[in-house]
Design a protein around this motif. Structure first.
Motif, PDB file in Angstrom:
ATOM      1  N   ALA A 158       0.858  -1.186   0.000  1.00 20.98           N
ATOM      2  CA  ALA A 158       0.000   0.000   0.000  1.00 20.98           C
ATOM      3  C   ALA A 158       0.899   1.242   0.000  1.00 20.98           C
ATOM      4  CB  ALA A 158      -0.987   0.002   1.155  1.00 20.98           C
ATOM      5  N   GLU A 159       0.315   2.430   0.103  1.00 21.57           N
ATOM      6  CA  GLU A 159       1.168   3.628   0.094  1.00 21.57           C
ATOM      7  C   GLU A 159       1.968   3.695   1.382  1.00 21.57           C
ATOM      8  OE1 GLU A 159      -1.200   7.124  -0.558  1.00 21.57           O
ATOM      9  OE2 GLU A 159      -1.017   6.938  -2.732  1.00 21.57           O
ATOM     10  N   THR A 190      -7.957   6.116   2.861  1.00 24.27           N
ATOM     11  CA  THR A 190      -6.541   5.868   3.152  1.00 24.27           C
ATOM     12  C   THR A 190      -6.376   4.892   4.319  1.00 24.27           C
ATOM     13  OG1 THR A 190      -6.006   8.030   2.281  1.00 24.27           O
ATOM     14  CG2 THR A 190      -4.268   6.925   3.493  1.00 24.27           C
ATOM     15  N   VAL A 247      -6.063   0.945   3.906  1.00 18.37           N
ATOM     16  CA  VAL A 247      -4.793   0.287   4.241  1.00 18.37           C
ATOM     17  C   VAL A 247      -5.046  -0.795   5.295  1.00 18.37           C
ATOM     18  CG1 VAL A 247      -2.530   0.631   5.326  1.00 18.37           C
ATOM     19  CG2 VAL A 247      -3.373   2.283   3.620  1.00 18.37           C
ATOM     20  N   LEU A 306      -6.873  -3.799   3.756  1.00 21.19           N
ATOM     21  CA  LEU A 306      -5.946  -4.555   2.908  1.00 21.19           C
ATOM     22  C   LEU A 306      -4.953  -5.353   3.750  1.00 21.19           C
ATOM     23  CD1 LEU A 306      -5.224  -1.876   0.154  1.00 21.19           C
ATOM     24  CD2 LEU A 306      -6.320  -4.108  -0.203  1.00 21.19           C
ATOM     25  N   ASP A 319      -9.262   5.971  -2.859  1.00 21.51           N
ATOM     26  CA  ASP A 319      -8.626   4.726  -2.422  1.00 21.51           C
ATOM     27  C   ASP A 319      -8.082   3.852  -3.540  1.00 21.51           C
ATOM     28  OD1 ASP A 319      -8.439   5.052   0.297  1.00 21.51           O
ATOM     29  OD2 ASP A 319     -10.490   4.398   0.641  1.00 21.51           O
ATOM     30  N   GLN A 362      -4.602   3.130  -2.771  1.00 21.19           N
ATOM     31  CA  GLN A 362      -4.208   1.944  -1.997  1.00 21.19           C
ATOM     32  C   GLN A 362      -4.442   0.656  -2.780  1.00 21.19           C
ATOM     33  OE1 GLN A 362      -2.566   3.037   0.445  1.00 21.19           O
ATOM     34  NE2 GLN A 362      -3.438   5.102   0.252  1.00 21.19           N
ATOM     35  N   VAL A 396      -0.001  -4.461  -4.070  1.00 24.02           N
ATOM     36  CA  VAL A 396      -1.431  -4.682  -3.835  1.00 24.02           C
ATOM     37  C   VAL A 396      -2.049  -5.078  -5.175  1.00 24.02           C
ATOM     38  CG1 VAL A 396      -3.612  -3.672  -3.065  1.00 24.02           C
ATOM     39  CG2 VAL A 396      -1.476  -3.107  -1.877  1.00 24.02           C
TER      40      VAL A 396
END
Lengths: 427, 427, 427
Positions: free
Chosen positions: A361-362, C223, C227, C230, C293, C296, C302
């Protein structure tokens, strides 16, 4: 974009001034003197020699040409086309002559560029024996009536073709190639700009504390020199060269030009496109408009990943192949900008070839001071460039691919990758 | 580009004049008479027959239609819509009628093209029984009051669908296919131009001293004929056809059109693009604008590499499907230019499929007289086209790919490849 | 294109009105109240919880923020920036304050959008402690001289991050994902439009008599929520998600926007392009212009096939991130059109993934009543769209690919495929 190294530009321009008076051709003393000069700056420069008559692929090495002097003298004592004033006055590879002629016969020996009457054209006849002078067309038109003596003190004799080859080794045996030519008489953009840029790049690379890649520099006669070199080294080059660049006409300030490889898709093409992205007047030419040694390096069966780099491309600027291609056309700024562009390619080759971000992810950039801590509407997100670089660090893109994806110049991406690397965000 | 063969154009135009009076439809005597005529020029032409009621893929062969005469007679004795003046006056597949009618009832039998009031439209109703005349709308508007007799002397009866098939064998069993239709009454561009061009091409191919490829010519009813042929020969075609071309509307002088195959990427598409490159008003249409038998040859599961070739594409020119599509619209020059374009494709198929230059690096063209011996600045290098052809003779490009790469017309590249072959420069 | 479901638009707008007063942030009571409301419509909605301090990939779950009230009071008793009038008046994640201040000190706590002086901006400081009010710049300029009391009654304390997750199972475990966010205070387009559209789509899908695909809906904080989700579910998502869509700013009427995935080539990109084809003001943005998103879901490693769907894209419309982003900007029509576009994607996923025509060559459409029985020249063939759909039903194209090939909107192609399926022409 990167800061311009003003010193590098001035240094290269001084070197070009040193090399200007030498009358180079594809063989002969001029090319040897030029290699001597290069060797003083680039110790370790190797020479490869090919004897007259040697078969190099489909070609045969020609005789060696020596030119000592040339001039035309009118019966009045007035002299024209004096070689010791401008080396362009004698046709390249002209045979010798010492004869008395009337004006009409003299004219048949004189080559001009009718559409540019005020300049001396650059003309050669390497493989067919001819005798010739070159002169501004305006001057030819005003040659007085009467008798003339025409003298060309030249020799064509068995000898050798010689070229220079410098390898700067790095951790990997994989090579980045720079090739340029040293076969033209006194012209600045279409001759001296290439060797002086190559010299400065080689010095820059040698000064790096450590090198990931190896770098090779070739200084040779266009066409026959490249063919000859390939005839002995093709297997090595095919196994080692990752990307190569022919440097030609790299010293004026009017454009940046990319001459594509045969299909325009090699790593060299990607690198050059990235290095020129966003520069003023950047132009991309297809292989159909090639003209320098990309002709040989990209020929069928040779198939090296080589592209051509120019400022104003050969053939596209009016001074090309004339006496107007001089050291006022080539400037310290022009050379310096070329140096910066090529240096960004070297810097990129010293980075990991396909950078990969180290987190899923970021990354949380804020905790590293790489992102604004306050979120408020702005026209362009202040970390947008950084986030775009990160997004394409996915292990499938070269540094050059990242530039293409995000529409950025190579030197900016190289600088950002160094920041990300310093923060442990790319491996 | 190639020289135009004026004789070929005139010869084709004469043939079209011979075939003009015949009233063709998808079945019936007209198509048989046309095949008889073709057989006189193309001995060996085979006929395939499909009986009424036979299932051909999703279709059923319809009854055979015979038309002998048709006219409308006003009580004054004045006659209109006389079949023996123009075959378009009777709707294709019209059933018979012999009836006295008043004007209002008559009008319900008359088809016109309201937006083109001065021409007789071409109208058909193959699969739904109808009775109809076709007439210029302007004439319909002025039909006098009174009683009329309407006569169509036609028959619909069990019979056959017939089509012509000519194979000209070569060294390889691989085939180049040309397909055209013979199912329209007296129209010139959208009917006769195709069969006469196919005939001339077959004669050209037969006259070649030796053939690398085999060539197949189909003369059939559009749609039902193509479907019927495919239903018996699909496996053979899929195994042998390298490229195919549907010839339709190939006789006027206004444009050159390429109707793409389903994805526009077959060898036929490449060949046609190369043959039309640089010609005036060359147009490329996607498969979405198809209309002739590329519909069948490129249907899912059939998947043959077939593109459509037209001058002005069907549906795009005002005379299309009207009595104005006549032998003044189709000209000897128009036919001759089409012939030249198609002939360049045949010539290309007779060359090696992926030419490879025989030397490494650039060949020394000068020693073969293929390059200027004097090097002096010129706007375009005199050997540029030649060097560009050579550059892409790398064994990965078809002759057609080379045209696309260097932006040249097929006939020019074919001519250059013959020169290079004669000098041993391509294998 | 499809008929608009006016009822759906009105229903969604009513729901947005219900949710408007809640002050959401990335954590805290607002997000829980919003999930409570969603659960009443979407029984089975699961919650996932992440404790303050939990590491989720490169991020750490922050403290939970509770805001109860906020206002500024002048010594005259006049109040400004009252939270109970507009939730935007307090900076997101502002720490508490209760202090007497003079005007100069007060001003340092006030955030405005100088280039839009009449609106309250939306400002947050999630990860760096700050205290702040937000106010129209015009109002700030006219704050009277004197003393002020500034009160923000908020708490930052260890707690949890919570998000909602609804799976609607189908015959296949393969999933279509819709993700939207519930972390902004009272804004309509850039907040409520997403959750109400997701809710309506989930209701539509649940009402289908049978489902080929499974569908997953996520309601989470932008965000950090994505995250966190995920970090626990990446393997499952990578194995099951065929295509996903981030719904953001989907309620105004000015544009339709597609924000591409990282390379713009996923099934989600194809689906969205097809659904938006031909709609007024449809725009396609590269991943370089992402902001929600998809950042992400499409991050390196990902790599989910997720694209962003908006009407006017975040950041491109003047009301974005201000108090002007309200329920007059978002309309029943705007929401209804978004619903129709997304519903066409669901409908397409319920069709065979790569339809194949059941006959060889073209089907005889006339015998099925799907083709005109009379052939007469027309500007556009009346069955052209139908024949084009059939042509690309070759088993290699998704429904979305067919739209791209023939240049048609997804809902039209879905409708046609249903007709062809009903006639047995596609499997």
């Amino acid at each position: 974009m990167e800061q311009l190294d003003q010193d590098a530009g001035a240094r290269m321009h001084d070197w070009a001034r040193d090399l200007w008076p030498i009358c180079r051709s594809i063989t002969g003393p001029g090319i040897r003197q030029t290699l001597d000069w290069l060797e003083t700056r680039l110790p370790g420069l190797q020479r490869h020699r090919f004897a007259t008559g040697e078969k190099v692929f489909d070609w045969t090495v020609p005789q060696e040409w020596t030119i000592r002097d040339a001039w035309i003298e009118h019966e009045s004592g007035q002299r024209f086309a004096e070689f010791n004033r401008n080396t362009l006055h004698v046709m390249g590879y002209s045979g010798p002559i010492d004869a008395e002629l009337d004006r009409a016969d003299l004219l048949s020996l004189i080559y001009t560029q009718a559409d540019q009457p005020d300049v001396i054209p650059y003309v050669t006849s390497y493989y067919t024996p001819r005798v010739g002078f070159c002169m501004a067309d305006a001057q030819k038109q005003t040659l007085p009536k009467g008798r003339y003596r025409a003298v060309i003190d030249s020799t064509l004799a068995d000898g050798e073709l010689v070229l220079g080859d410098l390898l700067i080794p790095g951790d990997s045996p994989q090579e980045v190639l720079f090739s340029t030519y040293i076969c033209h008489p006194s012209m600045a953009n279409n001759e001296l700009s290439g060797p002086v840029l190559a010299t400065a790049l080689a010095e820059y690379i040698r000064a790096l504390p450590r090198r990931r890649m190896s770098y090779r520099f070739l200084f040779l006669a266009e066409t026959i020199g490249a063919v000859a070199y390939l005839s002995r080294h093709l297997d090595h080059l095919k196994a080692h060269v990752q990307a190569g660049f022919v440097l030609s006409c790299v010293g004026d300030e009017r454009a940046f030009s990319h001459v594509e490889s045969r299909y325009g898709t090699t790593l060299a093409d990607k690198a050059l496109a990235a290095a020129l992205h966003g520069r003023d007047s950047a132009k991309r030419y297809s292989f159909l408009e090639r003209g320098s040694d990309e002709r040989q390096f990209c020929a069928p069966g040779v198939d090296l990943p080589v592209a051509g780099f120019c400022r104003s491309k050969y053939g596209t600027y009016p001074e090309y192949h004339t006496s107007a291609d001089d050291l006022t056309l080539v400037t310290p700024t022009g050379l310096g900008e070329s140096h910066a562009a090529m240096r960004s390619i070297v810097d990129a080759f010293e980075l990991p070839p396909a950078p990969h971000v180290t987190v899923l992810a970021e990354p949380q950039l804020g905790k590293r001071g790489l992102y604004p801590t306050l979120s408020q509407k702005q026209a362009i997100h202040p970390a947008r460039f950084r986030m775009n670089v990160i997004a394409y660090c996915d292990g499938t893109n070269s540094v050059f691919d990242i530039c293409a994806r995000i529409g950025a110049n190579l030197s900016d991406v190289v600088a950002e990758l160094r920041v990300l690397h310093a923060h442990g965000l790319i491996a």
